[in-house]
Each structure stands twice: as C-alpha cells, then as structure tokens.
Design a protein around this motif. Structure first.
Motif, PDB file in Angstrom:
ATOM      1  N   PHE A  80       0.820  -1.203   0.000  1.00 11.66           N
ATOM      2  CA  PHE A  80       0.000   0.000   0.000  1.00 11.66           C
ATOM      3  C   PHE A  80       0.857   1.257   0.000  1.00 11.66           C
ATOM      4  CE2 PHE A  80      -2.824   3.246   1.669  1.00 11.66           C
ATOM      5  CZ  PHE A  80      -3.943   3.041   0.878  1.00 11.66           C
ATOM      6  N   SER A  81       1.983   1.219   0.685  1.00 12.57           N
ATOM      7  CA  SER A  81       2.827   2.410   0.742  1.00 12.57           C
ATOM      8  C   SER A  81       3.402   2.750  -0.635  1.00 12.57           C
ATOM      9  CB  SER A  81       3.953   2.229   1.757  1.00 12.57           C
ATOM     10  OG  SER A  81       4.748   1.120   1.432  1.00 12.57           O
ATOM     11  N   THR A  82       3.803   1.742  -1.400  1.00 11.47           N
ATOM     12  CA  THR A  82       4.313   2.004  -2.750  1.00 11.47           C
ATOM     13  C   THR A  82       3.202   2.522  -3.647  1.00 11.47           C
ATOM     14  OG1 THR A  82       5.994   0.314  -2.491  1.00 11.47           O
ATOM     15  CG2 THR A  82       5.493   0.993  -4.742  1.00 11.47           C
ATOM     16  N   PHE A  83       2.022   1.936  -3.549  1.00 14.47           N
ATOM     17  CA  PHE A  83       0.853   2.419  -4.299  1.00 14.47           C
ATOM     18  C   PHE A  83       0.601   3.897  -3.974  1.00 14.47           C
ATOM     19  CE2 PHE A  83      -3.688   3.196  -3.273  1.00 14.47           C
ATOM     20  CZ  PHE A  83      -4.152   3.455  -4.554  1.00 14.47           C
ATOM     21  N   SER A  84       0.652   4.242  -2.704  1.00 14.94           N
ATOM     22  CA  SER A  84       0.406   5.625  -2.292  1.00 14.94           C
ATOM     23  C   SER A  84       1.486   6.557  -2.824  1.00 14.94           C
ATOM     24  CB  SER A  84       0.353   5.720  -0.761  1.00 14.94           C
ATOM     25  OG  SER A  84      -0.682   4.920  -0.264  1.00 14.94           O
ATOM     26  N   TYR A  85       2.733   6.138  -2.734  1.00 10.34           N
ATOM     27  CA  TYR A  85       3.847   6.951  -3.233  1.00 10.34           C
ATOM     28  C   TYR A  85       3.729   7.166  -4.741  1.00 10.34           C
ATOM     29  CZ  TYR A  85       8.451   8.102  -4.963  1.00 10.34           C
ATOM     30  OH  TYR A  85       9.479   8.691  -5.654  1.00 10.34           O
ATOM     31  N   GLU A  86       3.446   6.098  -5.479  1.00 13.52           N
ATOM     32  CA  GLU A  86       3.345   6.222  -6.935  1.00 13.52           C
ATOM     33  C   GLU A  86       2.177   7.115  -7.325  1.00 13.52           C
ATOM     34  OE1 GLU A  86       5.437   1.973  -8.086  1.00 13.52           O
ATOM     35  OE2 GLU A  86       3.266   2.065  -7.856  1.00 13.52           O
ATOM     36  N   THR A  87       1.077   7.010  -6.612  1.00 17.24           N
ATOM     37  CA  THR A  87      -0.065   7.875  -6.891  1.00 17.24           C
ATOM     38  C   THR A  87       0.293   9.330  -6.593  1.00 17.24           C
ATOM     39  OG1 THR A  87      -1.592   6.085  -6.367  1.00 17.24           O
ATOM     40  CG2 THR A  87      -2.501   8.311  -6.381  1.00 17.24           C
ATOM     41  N   PHE A  88       0.947   9.568  -5.478  1.00  6.51           N
ATOM     42  CA  PHE A  88       1.388  10.920  -5.134  1.00  6.51           C
ATOM     43  C   PHE A  88       2.337  11.464  -6.200  1.00  6.51           C
ATOM     44  CE2 PHE A  88       4.420  13.814  -3.166  1.00  6.51           C
ATOM     45  CZ  PHE A  88       3.564  14.793  -2.694  1.00  6.51           C
ATOM     46  N   SER A  89       3.261  10.636  -6.673  1.00 11.94           N
ATOM     47  CA  SER A  89       4.199  11.069  -7.716  1.00 11.94           C
ATOM     48  C   SER A  89       3.467  11.453  -8.993  1.00 11.94           C
ATOM     49  CB  SER A  89       5.213   9.964  -8.012  1.00 11.94           C
ATOM     50  OG  SER A  89       6.030   9.744  -6.900  1.00 11.94           O
ATOM     51  N   LEU A  90       2.450  10.670  -9.356  1.00  6.98           N
ATOM     52  CA  LEU A  90       1.662  11.009 -10.546  1.00  6.98           C
ATOM     53  C   LEU A  90       0.938  12.343 -10.353  1.00  6.98           C
ATOM     54  CD1 LEU A  90       0.218   7.484 -11.394  1.00  6.98           C
ATOM     55  CD2 LEU A  90       1.865   8.794 -12.766  1.00  6.98           C
TER      56      LEU A  90
END
Length: 123
Positions: A80-90
């Motif tokens: 979930f943390s990677t999903f959140s980071y990638e979404t934030f980066s987008l």
C-alpha cells in the motif's frame, strides 16, 4: 508466541518480499503507469480472498499456513505504501488521469480479486 507461528510468518514474509521485488522489477512502469505494484497487489488480493474463502467455507487450514500466506507472504507481497507513493508522484507530475486510473484500478481490481478468490475456494 509459538515458534512455529513466528517461523511461518517470517518465511512467508521473506518469500513475499522476494516475489514483490522480482515481479515489480519485471513490470515496474508502463507508459508512466505503475503496473508492477498493481500486479503484486492483485496477486496478494486473490490469494487472501482464496484463503478467506477456505476459512469461511470450513475447509481446514492450519494456523501456521494461514499466517504463512496471509500475514507473511501476502503482507510482504502487497504494498500500500508504494501504491500511495506512486499515486502521489503522478499527482505531483500533474498526471491526474493516470493517478485516478491508478487509484481506481487498485481498488476495483483488488476487491474483485478478493471476491474471486473467495468464490474459487468454495469449489
């Protein structure tokens, strides 16, 4: 705590982390979309749904195997943390449509796969 349970969680976690590393490394990004994260979250959801289905339908599975797959393997595989980071980066890169797609795909697909795993366990 029971040493067998600790060992089951630790081994499952180690294997899940390795699987995540290799799967995400194979498909990290496709046209700016984080496919690898979606795939590992999807696989973990299917496994957890199946495990939950086995338990719900009364099909016996030991505590060690439940914790090996559920807490250990799936806990380390999904991210979930990677999903959140990638979404934030987008979002930071103003890729709003890809961020919305990432959120939608992860939520809809993983919940759908939990359901599919649950149904498959009944058979």
């Amino acid at each position: 705590m029971n040493p067998r349970i600790v060992l089951a969680i630790a081994l499952g976690g180690a294997l899940g982390a390795l699987a995540r590393f290799y799967i995400s490394g194979i498909l990290p990004v496709y046209r700016d979309f984080p496919v690898g994260t979606l795939l590992v979250n999807s696989i973990a959801s299917l496994i957890l749904g199946y495990l939950y289905g086995l338990l719900f339908w009364g099909i016996g599975i030991s505590a060690e195997w439940r914790l090996f797959f559920g807490t250990g393997f799936c806990g380390a595989l999904s991210t979930f943390s990677t999903f959140s980071y990638e979404t934030f980066s987008l979002l930071r890169e103003r890729e709003y449509s890809l961020a919305l797609l990432n959120i939608s795909a992860n939520v809809i697909i993983t919940i759908g796969l939990i359901f599919l795993g649950f149904v498959l366990a009944r058979r």
